[in-house]
Design a protein around this motif. Sequence first.
Motif, PDB file in Angstrom:
ATOM      1  N   MET A   1       1.076   5.032  16.700  1.00 52.61           N
ATOM      2  CA  MET A   1       0.170   5.534  15.671  1.00 52.61           C
ATOM      3  C   MET A   1       0.767   6.768  15.011  1.00 52.61           C
ATOM      4  N   GLY A   2       0.537   6.918  13.713  1.00 49.11           N
ATOM      5  CA  GLY A   2       1.017   8.075  12.978  1.00 49.11           C
ATOM      6  C   GLY A   2      -0.089   8.647  12.106  1.00 49.11           C
ATOM      7  N   PHE A   3       0.256   9.754  11.423  1.00 45.09           N
ATOM      8  CA  PHE A   3      -0.725  10.440  10.571  1.00 45.09           C
ATOM      9  C   PHE A   3      -0.118  10.669   9.201  1.00 45.09           C
ATOM     10  N   VAL A   4      -0.922  10.428   8.175  1.00 45.88           N
ATOM     11  CA  VAL A   4      -0.472  10.653   6.808  1.00 45.88           C
ATOM     12  C   VAL A   4      -0.565  12.130   6.448  1.00 45.88           C
ATOM     13  N   ALA A  74      -9.904  11.940  11.301  1.00 48.39           N
ATOM     14  CA  ALA A  74     -10.088  11.101  10.113  1.00 48.39           C
ATOM     15  C   ALA A  74      -9.443  11.734   8.882  1.00 48.39           C
ATOM     16  N   LEU A  75      -9.551  13.078   8.763  1.00 47.99           N
ATOM     17  CA  LEU A  75      -8.916  13.762   7.633  1.00 47.99           C
ATOM     18  C   LEU A  75      -7.395  13.654   7.700  1.00 47.99           C
ATOM     19  N   MET A  76      -6.858  13.534   8.893  1.00 49.34           N
ATOM     20  CA  MET A  76      -5.409  13.401   9.042  1.00 49.34           C
ATOM     21  C   MET A  76      -4.924  11.988   8.692  1.00 49.34           C
ATOM     22  N   LYS A  77      -5.854  11.064   8.404  1.00 54.35           N
ATOM     23  CA  LYS A  77      -5.554   9.688   8.012  1.00 54.35           C
ATOM     24  C   LYS A  77      -4.589   9.003   8.996  1.00 54.35           C
ATOM     25  N   PRO A  78      -5.069   8.691  10.173  1.00 53.97           N
ATOM     26  CA  PRO A  78      -4.207   7.998  11.141  1.00 53.97           C
ATOM     27  C   PRO A  78      -3.962   6.550  10.715  1.00 53.97           C
ATOM     28  N   TYR A  79      -2.865   6.006  11.142  1.00 55.61           N
ATOM     29  CA  TYR A  79      -2.544   4.617  10.826  1.00 55.61           C
ATOM     30  C   TYR A  79      -1.779   3.995  11.993  1.00 55.61           C
ATOM     31  N   LEU A  80      -1.865   2.675  12.011  1.00 54.25           N
ATOM     32  CA  LEU A  80      -1.085   1.901  12.974  1.00 54.25           C
ATOM     33  C   LEU A  80       0.047   1.229  12.216  1.00 54.25           C
ATOM     34  N   GLU A  81       1.230   1.317  12.725  1.00 57.05           N
ATOM     35  CA  GLU A  81       2.399   0.737  12.068  1.00 57.05           C
ATOM     36  C   GLU A  81       2.610  -0.689  12.559  1.00 57.05           C
ATOM     37  N   GLU A  82       2.369  -1.651  11.622  1.00 59.25           N
ATOM     38  CA  GLU A  82       2.561  -3.051  11.956  1.00 59.25           C
ATOM     39  C   GLU A  82       4.030  -3.429  11.726  1.00 59.25           C
ATOM     40  N   ASP A  83       4.308  -4.734  11.736  1.00 56.56           N
ATOM     41  CA  ASP A  83       5.667  -5.190  11.459  1.00 56.56           C
ATOM     42  C   ASP A  83       6.107  -4.741  10.085  1.00 56.56           C
ATOM     43  N   GLN A  84       7.379  -4.434   9.940  1.00 56.01           N
ATOM     44  CA  GLN A  84       7.878  -4.015   8.652  1.00 56.01           C
ATOM     45  C   GLN A  84       7.706  -5.123   7.612  1.00 56.01           C
ATOM     46  N   SER A  85       7.354  -4.752   6.391  1.00 55.97           N
ATOM     47  CA  SER A  85       7.025  -5.737   5.368  1.00 55.97           C
ATOM     48  C   SER A  85       7.848  -5.494   4.113  1.00 55.97           C
ATOM     49  N   TYR A  86       7.535  -6.283   3.063  1.00 47.80           N
ATOM     50  CA  TYR A  86       8.281  -6.227   1.812  1.00 47.80           C
ATOM     51  C   TYR A  86       7.656  -5.224   0.843  1.00 47.80           C
ATOM     52  N   GLU A  87       8.518  -4.667   0.009  1.00 48.07           N
ATOM     53  CA  GLU A  87       8.015  -3.781  -1.042  1.00 48.07           C
ATOM     54  C   GLU A  87       7.241  -4.556  -2.098  1.00 48.07           C
ATOM     55  N   ASN A  88       7.634  -5.804  -2.324  1.00 44.02           N
ATOM     56  CA  ASN A  88       7.026  -6.593  -3.390  1.00 44.02           C
ATOM     57  C   ASN A  88       6.969  -8.059  -2.969  1.00 44.02           C
ATOM     58  N   VAL A  89       5.770  -8.608  -2.926  1.00 45.70           N
ATOM     59  CA  VAL A  89       5.583 -10.035  -2.658  1.00 45.70           C
ATOM     60  C   VAL A  89       5.298 -10.705  -4.001  1.00 45.70           C
ATOM     61  N   ILE A  90       6.206 -11.550  -4.464  1.00 39.27           N
ATOM     62  CA  ILE A  90       6.101 -12.174  -5.784  1.00 39.27           C
ATOM     63  C   ILE A  90       5.527 -13.579  -5.625  1.00 39.27           C
ATOM     64  N   ILE A  91       4.447 -13.857  -6.354  1.00 37.75           N
ATOM     65  CA  ILE A  91       3.749 -15.134  -6.245  1.00 37.75           C
ATOM     66  C   ILE A  91       3.800 -15.844  -7.600  1.00 37.75           C
ATOM     67  N   LEU A  92       4.309 -17.082  -7.607  1.00 36.36           N
ATOM     68  CA  LEU A  92       4.349 -17.907  -8.814  1.00 36.36           C
ATOM     69  C   LEU A  92       3.340 -19.043  -8.654  1.00 36.36           C
ATOM     70  N   ILE A  93       2.396 -19.141  -9.597  1.00 34.88           N
ATOM     71  CA  ILE A  93       1.342 -20.151  -9.526  1.00 34.88           C
ATOM     72  C   ILE A  93       1.503 -21.136 -10.671  1.00 34.88           C
ATOM     73  N   ASP A  94       1.657 -22.392 -10.337  1.00 38.57           N
ATOM     74  CA  ASP A  94       1.779 -23.469 -11.323  1.00 38.57           C
ATOM     75  C   ASP A  94       0.411 -23.720 -11.972  1.00 38.57           C
ATOM     76  N   VAL A  95       0.332 -23.643 -13.321  1.00 40.16           N
ATOM     77  CA  VAL A  95      -0.933 -23.885 -14.024  1.00 40.16           C
ATOM     78  C   VAL A  95      -0.818 -25.105 -14.944  1.00 40.16           C
ATOM     79  N   SER A 560      -4.467   1.548   7.954  1.00 39.22           N
ATOM     80  CA  SER A 560      -5.275   2.756   8.098  1.00 39.22           C
ATOM     81  C   SER A 560      -6.436   2.509   9.061  1.00 39.22           C
ATOM     82  N   ILE A 561      -6.691   3.486   9.972  1.00 39.77           N
ATOM     83  CA  ILE A 561      -7.814   3.386  10.919  1.00 39.77           C
ATOM     84  C   ILE A 561      -8.747   4.586  10.779  1.00 39.77           C
ATOM     85  N   SER A 562      -8.680   5.293   9.655  1.00 41.83           N
ATOM     86  CA  SER A 562      -9.531   6.472   9.441  1.00 41.83           C
ATOM     87  C   SER A 562     -11.008   6.110   9.498  1.00 41.83           C
TER      88      SER A 562
END
Length: 586
Positions: A1-4, A74-95, A560-562
Amino acid sequence: MGFVNPMFLWFSLFIIAVIIMYFFRKRYAERTVSSNLLWNEVMQEWQASPWLRKLQKNLLLFLQIVILAFIIVALMKPYLEEDQSYENVIILIDVSASMSNMIDEQSRFEIVKSQVHELMNRSNQKYTVMTVGESTTILADKEAPSRAFYSKLEGLKLSYEHEDFTKAIRLALAKAKGTSSTIHIYSDSFSREQLSQFDPEVSVHVHNLEQEAHNISLKSFGIAAEGDLVKAVAVVENQTKQKQSGLFSISSEGETLFKQSIEVGSGEEIVLPIDSLPSKPIYLGEIQFEDSYNIDNEIVAVNQTDYKTIYAVGKINPFVIKGFKAIGANVVSVSKEEGKKVQGVMVLSSEDFGDHINNPALILPNSQEEAATPLTQTIQKSQDPLLSHVPVEKIYVTESTPQILQGLEVVASSDTPLIQKGVYGSNSVVAMNFKMENSDWPLHSSFPIFLYNTFSYLTEGIHFLGYFEPNEQRWLNQANTTSEDKWDLYTTGGTYISSWLESESFTAPSTPGAYQAVKEDETLYFSVQLDEREKSIENIKSFTIEREEKQNSLVPNLLSISKWFILLAILLLFVELEVFRRGHRA
């Protein structure tokens, strides 16, 4: 766990202040009273909760310290660090249209929207969402999911265009360049071959239909006029693995003209010729089968003469023929006898017009006409679309001939009417009451423009705007209108779609079918046709192309778990109030 915001840890000094204040609180001395009858109820409560009596003196302090500690955390905004993820998830939807294929009473497109919603709920990441049709539209650009974000997703509609994934993937790869990204493609039949030409450096997840489509398609439907009767032909294809039985019908404006039961074998095409139909302005060919893809079950055909060709009957001034060719028209010179056998736009002399009264025509004076009236006055013109961008007052005409037809509207005149237009019989005509050799007009740049306006006016009498693809934009020139004329667009069933001004480009509706443009008492038909590539449903399995990501290129996914600390603080506050109430009564 960390704090923002770990700086709020300094607020823990308030805990020390609470403890100090507790030691300096006012203390009450014990006193003997004459009767304890009034305290019986309180004593009974204490006896029922002996553990509370022991803790009463210090419990309030403990609760206040814990509540204050939870608020600081709560003011310190604690968080749990999950698996590392992507900066951008790009979704293409066929219409495209094929996404309207039904699966268990729900379209493939609605299923895709649910899948995208579920993907976004899995983790707190940023998403770029694009819709893929003929063009690519960016719905969201690297945004975190929000109420407005989900509202955009739910409001998505099919464009019914054929999807162009080539442009979409190029744009997606450009968005992914230099960042840790992944691409999700939601379609019904996206293949590895389509992706192999790009060799993407990021992971690509393709989510296809993965269900056998049950489709019977009306591949084509057309008509051809022969005198007062119309012939038609239709092609029906069975894309399923079983023989299918259904119905083929032809109707016009709600009236059924032809109906036939048909059977189509698995994977087969059948051709249906229809030899005799009554003449109607518009025809709807339709098949009725139990299939999951209905958008390709009907095609509209319009009964119209081929007006792309202009027939010059007899000897016509060469300047007129060259002028029509300059605007891209196909001009065919025919003899007087040959001219009687063809139908279309005619350019002819007044002496030949009697043989072609059933065709739209530009009528020129008889070359042998001797009677003429010298012109002395300046040419005047009316504000008519036929002379739009045509300054006839600048041309020179030496003399005019007698009027070819009486009762037509005069759009340009001098001492006598020079140019007239109107309807003769059931067709539009334009009459020029002067010879080309008696004018310098063919040398002016406005002459081809006049011929273009004339051709548009003569052909608009067919009451047909044309065939369009879904959402196609096109500039249309209606000769008998002004730029501010407003047309209301309806389905042939009378449902209002939108409006269109002549001064704006025309945008076709997205859904394939027959439509009509209405202005006052004038009605023009047009048809929106499905792309041929959207009439076949392929079954391609989903697949994933994984690419290794550099560990330092990924970003941590913070949960976030604040809010949980805030909820615990509120709960303990109610507990403190109850402890205080009981202690006060004691």
